[in-house]
Motif scaffolding. Structure first.
Motif, PDB file in Angstrom:
ATOM      1  N   ALA A 537      21.846  44.790  48.222  1.00 21.94           N
ATOM      2  CA  ALA A 537      22.327  44.754  46.837  1.00 21.94           C
ATOM      3  C   ALA A 537      23.715  44.131  46.748  1.00 21.94           C
ATOM      4  O   ALA A 537      24.072  43.535  45.719  1.00 21.94           O
ATOM      5  N   PHE A 538      24.503  44.246  47.808  1.00 23.45           N
ATOM      6  CA  PHE A 538      25.900  43.818  47.708  1.00 23.45           C
ATOM      7  C   PHE A 538      26.064  42.306  47.576  1.00 23.45           C
ATOM      8  O   PHE A 538      26.963  41.849  46.856  1.00 23.45           O
ATOM      9  N   PRO A 539      25.231  41.463  48.238  1.00 23.96           N
ATOM     10  CA  PRO A 539      25.328  40.034  47.911  1.00 23.96           C
ATOM     11  C   PRO A 539      25.056  39.739  46.436  1.00 23.96           C
ATOM     12  O   PRO A 539      25.644  38.819  45.865  1.00 23.96           O
ATOM     13  N   MET A 540      24.185  40.532  45.812  1.00 20.89           N
ATOM     14  CA  MET A 540      23.905  40.320  44.397  1.00 20.89           C
ATOM     15  C   MET A 540      25.096  40.728  43.534  1.00 20.89           C
ATOM     16  O   MET A 540      25.414  40.068  42.538  1.00 20.89           O
ATOM     17  N   TYR A 541      25.763  41.829  43.903  1.00 18.38           N
ATOM     18  CA  TYR A 541      27.005  42.186  43.198  1.00 18.38           C
ATOM     19  C   TYR A 541      28.031  41.062  43.337  1.00 18.38           C
ATOM     20  O   TYR A 541      28.736  40.711  42.378  1.00 18.38           O
ATOM     21  N   GLY A 542      28.108  40.512  44.552  1.00 19.26           N
ATOM     22  CA  GLY A 542      29.040  39.405  44.754  1.00 19.26           C
ATOM     23  C   GLY A 542      28.696  38.202  43.895  1.00 19.26           C
ATOM     24  O   GLY A 542      29.577  37.548  43.334  1.00 19.26           O
ATOM     25  N   ALA A 543      27.404  37.897  43.784  1.00 15.51           N
ATOM     26  CA  ALA A 543      26.993  36.774  42.937  1.00 15.51           C
ATOM     27  C   ALA A 543      27.347  37.026  41.477  1.00 15.51           C
ATOM     28  O   ALA A 543      27.786  36.119  40.756  1.00 15.51           O
ATOM     29  N   ALA A 544      27.164  38.263  41.021  1.00  9.61           N
ATOM     30  CA  ALA A 544      27.517  38.594  39.637  1.00  9.61           C
ATOM     31  C   ALA A 544      29.018  38.429  39.398  1.00  9.61           C
ATOM     32  O   ALA A 544      29.445  37.894  38.363  1.00  9.61           O
ATOM     33  N   LEU A 545      29.833  38.860  40.348  1.00  9.71           N
ATOM     34  CA  LEU A 545      31.283  38.710  40.204  1.00  9.71           C
ATOM     35  C   LEU A 545      31.687  37.241  40.207  1.00  9.71           C
ATOM     36  O   LEU A 545      32.565  36.826  39.432  1.00  9.71           O
ATOM     37  N   TRP A 546      31.071  36.459  41.079  1.00 10.93           N
ATOM     38  CA  TRP A 546      31.390  35.028  41.127  1.00 10.93           C
ATOM     39  C   TRP A 546      31.053  34.350  39.806  1.00 10.93           C
ATOM     40  O   TRP A 546      31.842  33.564  39.269  1.00 10.93           O
ATOM     41  N   LEU A 547      29.870  34.641  39.255  1.00 12.12           N
ATOM     42  CA  LEU A 547      29.486  34.041  37.977  1.00 12.12           C
ATOM     43  C   LEU A 547      30.404  34.499  36.857  1.00 12.12           C
ATOM     44  O   LEU A 547      30.719  33.727  35.942  1.00 12.12           O
ATOM     45  N   ALA A 548      30.863  35.749  36.921  1.00 15.45           N
ATOM     46  CA  ALA A 548      31.820  36.223  35.912  1.00 15.45           C
ATOM     47  C   ALA A 548      33.135  35.450  36.021  1.00 15.45           C
ATOM     48  O   ALA A 548      33.761  35.114  35.008  1.00 15.45           O
ATOM     49  N   TRP A 549      33.545  35.148  37.259  1.00 17.11           N
ATOM     50  CA  TRP A 549      34.775  34.353  37.432  1.00 17.11           C
ATOM     51  C   TRP A 549      34.599  32.951  36.851  1.00 17.11           C
ATOM     52  O   TRP A 549      35.486  32.423  36.187  1.00 17.11           O
ATOM     53  N   VAL A 550      33.422  32.323  37.114  1.00 15.45           N
ATOM     54  CA  VAL A 550      33.140  31.006  36.549  1.00 15.45           C
ATOM     55  C   VAL A 550      33.175  31.066  35.027  1.00 15.45           C
ATOM     56  O   VAL A 550      33.756  30.201  34.355  1.00 15.45           O
ATOM     57  N   TYR A 551      32.569  32.114  34.454  1.00 15.74           N
ATOM     58  CA  TYR A 551      32.567  32.270  32.998  1.00 15.74           C
ATOM     59  C   TYR A 551      33.998  32.379  32.463  1.00 15.74           C
ATOM     60  O   TYR A 551      34.342  31.783  31.434  1.00 15.74           O
ATOM     61  N   GLY A 552      34.826  33.119  33.172  1.00 11.52           N
ATOM     62  CA  GLY A 552      36.221  33.252  32.741  1.00 11.52           C
ATOM     63  C   GLY A 552      36.967  31.931  32.760  1.00 11.52           C
ATOM     64  O   GLY A 552      37.839  31.692  31.918  1.00 11.52           O
ATOM     65  N   ARG A 553      36.617  31.051  33.699  1.00 16.13           N
ATOM     66  CA  ARG A 553      37.252  29.733  33.758  1.00 16.13           C
ATOM     67  C   ARG A 553      36.757  28.825  32.640  1.00 16.13           C
ATOM     68  O   ARG A 553      37.456  27.902  32.225  1.00 16.13           O
ATOM     69  N   GLN A 554      35.539  29.081  32.152  1.00 17.56           N
ATOM     70  CA  GLN A 554      34.948  28.208  31.141  1.00 17.56           C
ATOM     71  C   GLN A 554      35.355  28.582  29.725  1.00 17.56           C
ATOM     72  O   GLN A 554      35.226  27.756  28.822  1.00 17.56           O
ATOM     73  N   THR A 555      35.796  29.805  29.511  1.00 15.76           N
ATOM     74  CA  THR A 555      36.039  30.294  28.158  1.00 15.76           C
ATOM     75  C   THR A 555      37.485  30.733  27.989  1.00 15.76           C
ATOM     76  O   THR A 555      38.225  30.897  28.957  1.00 15.76           O
ATOM     77  N   ALA A 556      37.856  30.914  26.730  1.00 17.71           N
ATOM     78  CA  ALA A 556      39.226  31.313  26.387  1.00 17.71           C
ATOM     79  C   ALA A 556      39.249  32.803  26.061  1.00 17.71           C
ATOM     80  O   ALA A 556      38.773  33.219  24.996  1.00 17.71           O
ATOM     81  N   ASP A 557      39.773  33.614  26.969  1.00 17.52           N
ATOM     82  CA  ASP A 557      39.995  35.047  26.721  1.00 17.52           C
ATOM     83  C   ASP A 557      38.737  35.758  26.252  1.00 17.52           C
ATOM     84  O   ASP A 557      38.775  36.583  25.329  1.00 17.52           O
ATOM     85  N   ALA A 558      37.596  35.472  26.888  1.00 12.10           N
ATOM     86  CA  ALA A 558      36.343  36.122  26.500  1.00 12.10           C
ATOM     87  C   ALA A 558      35.751  36.931  27.644  1.00 12.10           C
ATOM     88  O   ALA A 558      34.655  37.479  27.496  1.00 12.10           O
ATOM     89  N   LEU A 559      36.465  37.036  28.750  1.00 12.22           N
ATOM     90  CA  LEU A 559      35.915  37.733  29.910  1.00 12.22           C
ATOM     91  C   LEU A 559      35.684  39.209  29.604  1.00 12.22           C
ATOM     92  O   LEU A 559      34.743  39.821  30.130  1.00 12.22           O
ATOM     93  N   ALA A 560      36.522  39.786  28.732  1.00 12.31           N
ATOM     94  CA  ALA A 560      36.349  41.199  28.370  1.00 12.31           C
ATOM     95  C   ALA A 560      34.992  41.440  27.716  1.00 12.31           C
ATOM     96  O   ALA A 560      34.371  42.494  27.914  1.00 12.31           O
ATOM     97  N   LEU A 561      34.519  40.477  26.937  1.00  7.46           N
ATOM     98  CA  LEU A 561      33.206  40.616  26.305  1.00  7.46           C
ATOM     99  C   LEU A 561      32.103  40.670  27.362  1.00  7.46           C
ATOM    100  O   LEU A 561      31.171  41.478  27.263  1.00  7.46           O
TER     101      LEU A 561
END
Length: 739
Positions: A537-561
């Motif tokens: 399960a932990f590689p999948m948690y890591g993948a989710a965190l990585w995609l969240a980081w990518v999302y944060g780079r793509q958007t303006a102050d929307a990571l909290a959502l």
């Protein structure tokens, strides 16, 4: 008499495909024009709507460079040609056969159209003939003068009949297409048109233009000798040069051109054409001087050779280097691309993008190891999921590109909505592997609650789908040739190349699942499988965190959502797991809570998908290297100052890009090499969709990132660095560019 003349004209046109390429096209157009001049009445044309018009051989469309026009300004529109593989159209001087494209405009009062701005043509050799023309997709820009009296808020209706000669190696067919465009009129300055504006601007910027080059022409022993010096030729050292005359009959188009260079320019010699050998050199010769350093329009006046144009080495016409690659589609090209695709798919199994998916498959494989029939079913279902997803993604990419969209491989990860959805999906997979909830809990056996083990073969198929989606960030580095070639092949071949990539990705798992001897070597099911499932399960948690980081780079102050959506999703799935544990008829309160939490997760996820994009700063790709945002203008400005340029095309979702940037592009030695070379470091961030970057990738024969270019002053084409960088490769390239 008129009826008879029309019948004869119609017969002449019907016979055109059977005539030789060198004579059929001009003869048919002449017959038609003579018939009309004799009084024949053309058939009334049906009003045409804006958009592409097609024949069997060519698609054409009238498209704008700007989103709208301003009263009293000069606008640029272009004829976009998409030519069927194996066919071509022609330049202003067609060479030995065919005929140039011409335009007949129908414009509103006060609106006038200028001449075609011709891009540099390809050299198209056909046995003993040489033609000049275009294949694939080409834009022919033209200027449109907008009257000052044009009314903002209204539209100008442009109509044009484009006369093409579309030829293959066997035949030549005249094609007339009626094209239309509605140009909105506004008062403020117009941005580039979202579809084709950047592509047209690139053609306009790169088209040959006059420069401060002085040229002379002379006849000697049946050869035309052209000497040119000054301007961009002064102090340059071209490796090859070629002269494209504007008029036919000036040179023997099929003959080789050769000469030598000097400190101030160059000399070219080529066999004279029939027009010169019979009539002599009576006036100036106009054309385009093309070299490996650039192409310029020149006017060669009759006269003695200029000085400083010889003595520093011979040059040829560079036909083998300069002839552009036509639309790829031959058997050899297809076989090579398919082989590289298969190898690239195999290599993908070693890349970090695919590790989470391999974790899921390892859990599934260990469970079915001692049930050969089920293992075979899962292996084939996984292969089907991989191949089906490649067909969907590749088909969508090819369809969007055919419609004019500037997209490359991995385009789905340029959408913050897609990245957010994948992050939440990875979180759900990880929670499932951790045992928070079960899917297919009614099935027997340890580990059957995994999301990769939906009832029947559905789980294996789903895992194949997920493998392709998350493998995209790692695909491009190993698929530069295959994917770049596939995007220019006929669509059946292109899809076949993508399917070979999918086969390579799925092949190791499929081979193991089909081999009972290999399966028998795996341990038998037992309690250890539950531990393995939880660990994976932990590689999948890591993948989710990585995609969240990518999302944060793509958007303006929307990571909290996105975090809020993830929290609500985790709560919903935990409550759902409680309902499953309570058994039938129990846990209603938990079920209602799970539904409410899921609704909240979907609402926050929808808001996250609509978040505004972050402002692109173009910098920060490497921690220790200061950088500026890439643009073609920035490259040219640095080269004009005599400075080398290092360009890094990257994306936050490209794992290979990040590895290169954390090693080869972040070292103190690389920073020192940049400083010593007085080089400019530019970053093209492709994390979000950027049509200009996509167009540049396409020009360099690539379909995705990473791409590393090093420009040297005085050289037109950049050096392309390997996609797996080392510190030494970057430093050596910078030293060579500075030298």
């Amino acid at each position: 008499m008129r009826i008879l003349l029309l019948l004869l004209t119609w017969c002449a046109l019907a016979l055109v495909p059977a005539l030789p390429a060198a004579a059929s096209a001009p003869a048919s157009e002449a017959a038609l024009r003579q018939a009309l001049a004799a009084g024949a009445t053309p058939v009334a044309k049906t009003p045409v709507s804006p958009g592409p018009q097609r024949t069997e051989r060519i698609e054409a469309e009238l498209v704008p460079m700007g989103a709208w026009v301003v009263p009293g300004s000069t606008a640029v529109v272009a004829i976009r040609q998409s030519i069927k593989p194996g066919w071509h159209t022609y330049w202003r001087n067609q060479g030995d056969s065919g005929g140039p494209t011409s335009l007949t405009w129908s414009l509103p009062a006060g609106v006038t159209a200028g001449d075609i701005l011709w891009p540099l043509p390809e050299r198209q050799r056909l046995q003993s003939l040489m033609n000049y023309g275009y294949s694939g997709v080409v834009f022919l820009p033209a200027t449109i003068e907008i009257p000052a009296a044009a009314t903002p808020g209204q539209s100008l209706s442009l109509r044009v009949t484009a006369h093409f000669y579309v030829c293959s190696d066997e035949m030549c067919v005249p094609e007339d297409l009626d094209l239309a465009l509605e140009l909105p009129v506004r008062e403020d300055a117009a941005p580039l048109d979202a579809r084709f504006g950047q592509a047209i601007q690139d053609v306009v910027a790169s088209a040959p233009r006059p420069a401060a080059i002085e040229a002379r022409a002379a006849l000697s022993d049946g050869k035309l000798i052209v000497t040119a010096n000054g301007g961009p030729l002064a102090g340059a050292a071209p490796k090859w040069a070629y002269f494209f005359p504007f008029e036919g009959g000036v040179i023997d188009h099929a003959a080789a051109q050769s000469g030598e260079r000097g400190p101030q320019g160059l000399t070219l010699g080529v066999a004279a054409g029939r027009g010169l050998t019979t009539g002599g050199l009576t006036g100036a010769i106009n054309g385009v001087l093309s070299t490996d350093l650039g192409a310029w329009e020149i006017t060669a006046e009759p006269g003695a050779a200029l000085t400083g144009v010889a003595g520093e080495g011979a040059i040829g016409d560079g036909e083998a280097l300069q002839a552009k690659t036509k639309a790829t589609g031959g058997p050899a090209d297809f076989a090579k691309a398919a082989l590289f695709a298969l190898l690239g798919g195999l290599i993908l199994n070693l890349m970090p993008c695919v590790f989470p998916i391999l974790a899921m498959k390892a859990a599934s494989l260990s469970r079915t190891a001692h049930d050969p029939a089920e293992a075979r079913r899962d292996g084939l279902a996984f292969l089907a999921g991989v191949l089906a997803t490649f067909v969907v993604l590749a088909g969508g990419l090819l369809a969007l590109r055919a419609g004019g969209q500037a997209l490359g491989w991995g385009f789905q990860l340029q959408s913050p909505a897609v990245v957010a959805a994948l992050a939440l999906l990875m979180l759900a997979v990880a929670l499932n592997l951790s045992g928070v909830f079960q899917i297919g809990a009614g099935l027997q056996g340890a580990g059957q609650g995994s999301l990769s083990r939906l009832p029947g073969a559905a789980g294996a198929f789903f895992t194949g789908v997920l493998a392709v989606v998350v493998a995209a960030p790692c695909t491009a580095p190993f698929m530069a040739f295959a994917l770049g070639a596939a995007l220019f092949m006929p669509w059946p071949m292109a899809l076949a190349v993508f399917l070979m990539l999918g086969l390579g990705l799925a092949l190791p798992y499929v081979l193991i699942s089909l081999n009972p001897r290999l399966l028998a070597r795996l341990p038998r099911p037992g309690p250890w499988m539950e531990t393995l499932r939880n660990l994976l399960a932990f590689p999948m948690y890591g993948a989710a965190l990585w995609l969240a980081w990518v999302y944060g780079r793509q958007t303006a102050d929307a990571l909290a959502l996105l975090f809020g959506a993830g929290l609500m999703l985790a709560l919903a799935l935990w409550l759902y797991g409680r309902v499953q544990a309570a058994g039938p008829g129990k846990g209603r309160a938990a079920g209602i809570g799970a539904l409410l939490a899921l609704i909240a997760a979907l609402g926050l996820g929808a808001l996250a998908a609509k978040a505004a994009p972050a402002k692109a700063d173009g910098a920060g790709a490497s921690a220790h290297l200061s950088s500026d945002a890439w643009s073609e203008q920035a490259v040219q400005a640095a080269l004009a100052e005599g400075r080398p340029v290092l360009v890094n095309f990257t994306a936050d979702w490209c794992v290979t890009c990040k590895v290169n940037e954390s090693t080869a592009l972040s070292s103190a030695r690389t920073a020192l090499a940049l400083e010593q070379a007085n080089a400019v470091y530019l970053v093209g961030d492709w994390t979000r969709r950027d049509d200009a970057i996509t167009a540049e990738l396409q020009r360099q024969g690539r379909s995705g990132v990473p791409l590393y270019l090093v420009y040297a002053p005085g050289k037109a084409e950049p050096r392309i660095l390997p996609q797996l960088l080392t510190e030494g490769v970057v430093i050596d390239a910078l030293k060579d560019a500075a030298a």
